[in-house]
Design a protein around this motif. Structure first.
Motif, PDB file in Angstrom:
ATOM      1  N   PHE A 266       0.622   5.739  -7.315  1.00  0.00           N
ATOM      2  CA  PHE A 266      -0.538   5.626  -6.442  1.00  0.00           C
ATOM      3  C   PHE A 266      -1.864   5.832  -7.185  1.00  0.00           C
ATOM      4  O   PHE A 266      -2.868   6.206  -6.581  1.00  0.00           O
ATOM      5  CB  PHE A 266      -0.415   6.606  -5.277  1.00  0.00           C
ATOM      6  CG  PHE A 266       0.776   6.329  -4.403  1.00  0.00           C
ATOM      7  CD1 PHE A 266       0.881   5.143  -3.694  1.00  0.00           C
ATOM      8  CD2 PHE A 266       1.815   7.247  -4.308  1.00  0.00           C
ATOM      9  CE1 PHE A 266       1.981   4.870  -2.896  1.00  0.00           C
ATOM     10  CE2 PHE A 266       2.930   6.985  -3.508  1.00  0.00           C
ATOM     11  CZ  PHE A 266       3.006   5.795  -2.805  1.00  0.00           C
TER      12      PHE A 266
ATOM     13  N   ALA B 105      -2.668   2.018  -0.163  1.00  0.00           N
ATOM     14  CA  ALA B 105      -1.299   2.422  -0.510  1.00  0.00           C
ATOM     15  C   ALA B 105      -0.336   2.163   0.641  1.00  0.00           C
ATOM     16  O   ALA B 105       0.766   1.651   0.443  1.00  0.00           O
ATOM     17  CB  ALA B 105      -1.284   3.900  -0.892  1.00  0.00           C
TER      18      ALA B 105
ATOM     19  N   SER C   1       4.417   1.865  -0.581  1.00  0.00           N
ATOM     20  CA  SER C   1       4.602   3.014   0.309  1.00  0.00           C
ATOM     21  C   SER C   1       6.009   3.115   0.902  1.00  0.00           C
ATOM     22  O   SER C   1       6.344   4.114   1.528  1.00  0.00           O
ATOM     23  CB  SER C   1       3.589   2.939   1.456  1.00  0.00           C
ATOM     24  OG  SER C   1       3.896   1.869   2.339  1.00  0.00           O
TER      25      SER C   1
ATOM     26  N   THR D  27       3.981   7.586   0.749  1.00  0.00           N
ATOM     27  CA  THR D  27       2.632   8.168   0.690  1.00  0.00           C
ATOM     28  C   THR D  27       2.633   9.643   1.067  1.00  0.00           C
ATOM     29  O   THR D  27       1.577  10.283   1.051  1.00  0.00           O
ATOM     30  CB  THR D  27       1.654   7.395   1.599  1.00  0.00           C
ATOM     31  OG1 THR D  27       2.142   7.379   2.936  1.00  0.00           O
ATOM     32  CG2 THR D  27       1.449   5.977   1.092  1.00  0.00           C
TER      33      THR D  27
ATOM     34  N   PHE E  40      -0.508  11.966  -4.441  1.00  0.00           N
ATOM     35  CA  PHE E  40      -1.088  10.810  -5.130  1.00  0.00           C
ATOM     36  C   PHE E  40      -1.458  11.157  -6.570  1.00  0.00           C
ATOM     37  O   PHE E  40      -1.612  10.270  -7.401  1.00  0.00           O
ATOM     38  CB  PHE E  40      -2.339  10.334  -4.385  1.00  0.00           C
ATOM     39  CG  PHE E  40      -2.050   9.447  -3.200  1.00  0.00           C
ATOM     40  CD1 PHE E  40      -0.892   9.605  -2.443  1.00  0.00           C
ATOM     41  CD2 PHE E  40      -2.932   8.456  -2.830  1.00  0.00           C
ATOM     42  CE1 PHE E  40      -0.628   8.793  -1.351  1.00  0.00           C
ATOM     43  CE2 PHE E  40      -2.688   7.636  -1.734  1.00  0.00           C
ATOM     44  CZ  PHE E  40      -1.526   7.803  -0.992  1.00  0.00           C
TER      45      PHE E  40
END
Length: 599
Positions: A117, A130, A136, A429, A433
């Motif tokens: 990410f 994302a 994701s 997600t 990140f």
């Protein structure tokens, strides 16, 4: 044995009815049953899914049969929240308190890397960018959970449990106000594919009106094939290849999904995480869920305080509740991740003496200046949003078996990608990140939350920097951390008292804890416990649910030292069942369309 149990419950529940202020009228089920296990009960976030569960109970099915029928039906009628394209956590108990849990959390593809990410400049990519891509999407786990749960605890034929969902998809279901609102707010996701647009939107791009009958023949066919051929229909052969291709074609970089990722997916049997609170046994899901450890942490830190004496209308109670959350979430952000990849100190985090020591940091008259994790530091916390598209449901059958089950696809409508009539998750997600912290600043070590837009599932943690990889970073085959908190509460004599859980991203453990405190400390009926207002304080900010009497407590909380108190919308949706002297009662959250139905 039952006579003693009824007596122990009747006293606090009766006292609570006299001692509490009136609460809003909400939907709940009451029963005059004198025997607790002669009739089952279901509580779910959608009446049609709840009816599917009751249908299984009336056919002689178990709590597990009913729970799986609910999960499958929610795929149809609550597509924004959960279903076949996501995963979940299943917690089961028999009448003797023997627990069984199944981890059906999604997995990253084997080729995924910690930089998944990050943009080319090394900065984290935008959340929506994302979400709305194959980056994701994790390997779905819901159908494998259903298969394993029914193998262990089911009574009905596999095909029977799929019948309600097939009917709903084939014959149609009406768009409810809640679904309509979500379609209006989340068109970029719900309508990201031509299939989603055709299902839920009109030619002018607006959502189909409330009450519109929606048929999903693609999903009906999928469910029919699964009824005939089992979970392997989705996870093997041509369908596994097609599913992997759908995800890979939408993945611009970093670790595309393969058929091997889908074919190799397995659920995990985890030991339940249990602790005590005022002689009650509270049990939930092990990591990668952060639910049980966080619920037990908040409860344990508050145990030294006489919450019953304070009562739910006391500003001091809500101050204590906020402070306990800050401590619990500092540990959550620092320590919780997939235990197959990162050592998670569950025993230490739920140790009674440890939690009492943490609770001793809380003052009834002031706020803590700094909040640090309470154990020696492992890899640091990262940055990432929390899941939002989620549903919780509970079932108790006439034999006394119970299931508390939370199912999710993460954000509303997940990634927006669809396959064979259902939405695919954006669970990846839920990883951090940021894979590792910068080496530039080694001074810090603790964590402090700053709330972004919680309604969009964003909750970021600002932490000290120390070069080490974060615990919840992306890795191939890893499961992301979750807030889901399916919970069972047992009375002091060991009998099941309550099944509870919630949806709403990072607020889930707090909603669950609030309901438990409502029942145990405030002696509220289950409907009133779920109706209690919400205060969410994972870090330096305090968010209070609007349009509640609690929203008027901002001055009192500020006087106690809270510096950033805001009244704001929160994603709230809980379901629960509670055993009383008269038998099982249940409720759906008054903020949702949820209901409870007796068998």
């Amino acid at each position: 044995m039952f006579k003693r149990f009824v007596t122990s419950l009747a006293i606090p529940l009766t006292l609570g009815a006299c001692a509490t202020a009136p609460y809003p009228e909400i939907r709940a089920v009451q029963t005059t049953n004198a025997t607790p296990y002669t009739r089952g009960i279901v509580s779910a976030a959608d009446p049609r899914a709840a009816a599917a569960g009751v249908e299984m109970l009336r056919k002689g099915g178990s709590a597990t049969d009913a729970a799986i029928a609910i999960m499958l039906s929610l795929t149809v009628v609550e597509p924004q929240s959960s279903g076949l394209g996501g995963g979940g956590f299943y917690v089961h108990t028999d009448p003797n308190g023997n627990l069984d849990t199944i981890d059906g959390r999604e997995k990253a593809p084997a080729a995924a890397t910690p930089n998944r990410f990050l943009k080319p400049d090394g900065e984290p990519m935008d959340f929506r960018t994302a979400v709305e891509s194959g980056l994701s999407i994790g390997v779905p786990g819901s159908l494998r959970v259903a298969e394993e749960a029914m193998r262990k605890h089911g009574k009905l034929p596999w095909a029977t449990v799929l019948e309600p969902a097939i009917r709903l998809a084939r014959d149609g279901f009406q768009i409810t106000p809640r679904l309509y609102s979500t379609l209006l707010e989340s068109k970029s996701t719900a309508g990201r594919t031509p299939e989603g647009l055709a299902l839920f939107y009109q030619a002018d791009g607006t959502p189909k009106p409330i009450g519109t009958l929606v048929r999903n023949p693609a999903l009906a066919e999928t469910l029919q094939q699964i009824a005939l051929h089992g979970a392997d229909w989705l996870y093997t052969g041509q369908n596994a290849e097609d599913l992997a291709r759908t995800i890979a074609n939408d993945t611009p970089s970093d670790g595309k999904m393969t058929a091997a990722d889908i074919e190799s997916y397995k659920v995990a049997d985890r030991p339940a995480v249990c602790g005590t609170y005022r002689a009650y046994r509270v049990c939930g899901m092990a990591p990668p869920s952060s639910g049980a450890t966080t619920v037990l942490a908040i409860l344990g830190e508050l145990e030294p305080f006489d919450l019953a004496k304070l009562g739910p209308k006391s500003p001091t109670f809500w101050h204590l509740f906020a402070e306990a959350q800050r401590l619990a979430y500092a540990d959550r952000e620092r320590f919780l991740a997939d235990p197959d990849f990162v050592p998670v100190p569950v025993k230490e985090l739920t140790d009674h003496a440890y939690l009492l020591k943490r609770g001793a940091l809380i003052s009834p008259t002031s706020t803590m200046t700094d909040v640090e994790p309470g154990l020696p530091l492992p890899p640091p916390a990262g940055k990432g949003p929390a899941e939002h598209g989620t549903s919780h449901f509970v079932v108790v059958d006439k034999w006394g078996d119970a299931v508390s089950y939370t199912s999710t696809i993460e954000s509303s409508f997940g990634s927006g990608d669809m396959f064979r009539g259902f939405y695919l998750n954006n669970e990846l997600t839920d990883f951090s990140f940021v894979p590792q912290e910068s080496c530039a600043d080694r001074k810090g070590g603790g964590s402090e939350a700053r709330m972004g837009d919680i309604a969009d599932g964003k909750l970021e943690m600002a932490v000290g920097h120390d070069c080490r990889p974060v615990a919840n970073r992306v890795e191939g085959g890893k499961r992301p951390r979750s807030s889901m908190s399916p919970t069972l509460v047992f009375s002091p004599d060991g009998k099941l008292l309550m099944a509870v859980g919630a949806a709403g991203g990072a607020t889930i453990p707090v909603q669950t804890t609030r309901a438990i405190i409502g029942v145990i400390d405030f002696h509220l009926p289950v409907d009133q416990a779920l109706a209690l207002p919400m205060l969410f304080s994972p870090g330096g900010q305090v968010a209070i649910e609007p349009n509640t009497w609690l929203a008027g407590y901002v001055p009192e909380l500020e006087a106690l030292g809270h510096k950033d108190v805001k009244v704001r919308q929160l994603p709230l949706k809980a379901n629960a069942a509670l055993l009383t002297a008269q038998g099982w009662t249940g409720a759906g959250d008054p903020r949702s369309e949820g209901v409870a139905i007796l068998q």
